[in-house]
Motif scaffolding. Sequence first.
Motif, PDB file in Angstrom:
ATOM      1  N   PHE A  69     -31.565  11.065 -16.427  1.00  0.00           N
ATOM      2  CA  PHE A  69     -30.342  11.737 -17.080  1.00  0.00           C
ATOM      3  C   PHE A  69     -29.340  11.447 -16.074  1.00  0.00           C
TER       4      PHE A  69
ATOM      5  N   GLY B 287     -27.338  18.577 -17.524  1.00  0.00           N
ATOM      6  CA  GLY B 287     -28.113  18.606 -18.832  1.00  0.00           C
ATOM      7  C   GLY B 287     -28.172  20.088 -19.399  1.00  0.00           C
TER       8      GLY B 287
ATOM      9  N   TYR C 210     -32.032  14.658 -22.391  1.00  0.00           N
ATOM     10  CA  TYR C 210     -31.714  13.276 -22.459  1.00  0.00           C
ATOM     11  C   TYR C 210     -31.601  12.777 -23.864  1.00  0.00           C
TER      12      TYR C 210
END
Length: 246
Positions: free
Chosen positions: A52, A61, A78
């Motif tokens: 990520f 995230g 992701y």
Amino acid sequence: MKQSECIQNSIPHDIALKIASSLQASDLCALGSCSRFWRELCGSDFLWVSLFRDRWPFLDGFQESSSSDTNKGWRGFYIIQHHKMVGRATGVIKFVEECSSSESLEVGDYLKAIKDMCLMQLGFKDVQMFLFKPDLNVLLNLVGLHYCINWLGVPAEYVMEALQSCKISERQVCVKWWKLGRWFYGFRLRDESHSRWVCLGDLAIKEKEVLGVLHRGAVHEVIRVQISVSNPTSTPWSCQSTQARV
């Protein structure tokens, strides 16, 4: 099942994790479908947080995902972010295709597409995945190249490597710009016309003047800029057939 159990018993966990950590997302997903052992290992947050942050170093995230998705871990983050980027890149592709229906693109629309990409926070790998495709209009390849060099600050050699890997480095565009005529003893001379056929690889490495014209757009002495799709069977002056004004 016996074979997968044998592999599990023969490979230490740290070695298996080392193998998995060398893979890209698509390969990691493929490996994870081999057995329960690999599925559990390939779903590790340790692997997906690295993927990520490598793809979107400027994103978090946990901030990008809703609170209802927090139990999905970094693999879930992701996948969520990937789908977001698919939608954003699709929007850019659609916009450029609509603006370049006559095989030429106005510099104002060209720069708007790049600005939109900046606001969407597309990363270098997103550009490679969605815009550096040989089956797309070369104008979209050019938009992606310009965005990577001038906005993301990706070194030219990395961009060149990506162009070659995607087999688009030899694709060509025609860039034409018009400059205001110079003043000479109280009279203004005729406007100057400049036309250049360039391949994407040269734009990434050595055609700094052309890329500079595209980056500045129609400002100061430059009154018009046009970008056209290369046609190997035509002469450079065929670019004059459609003039884009800003």
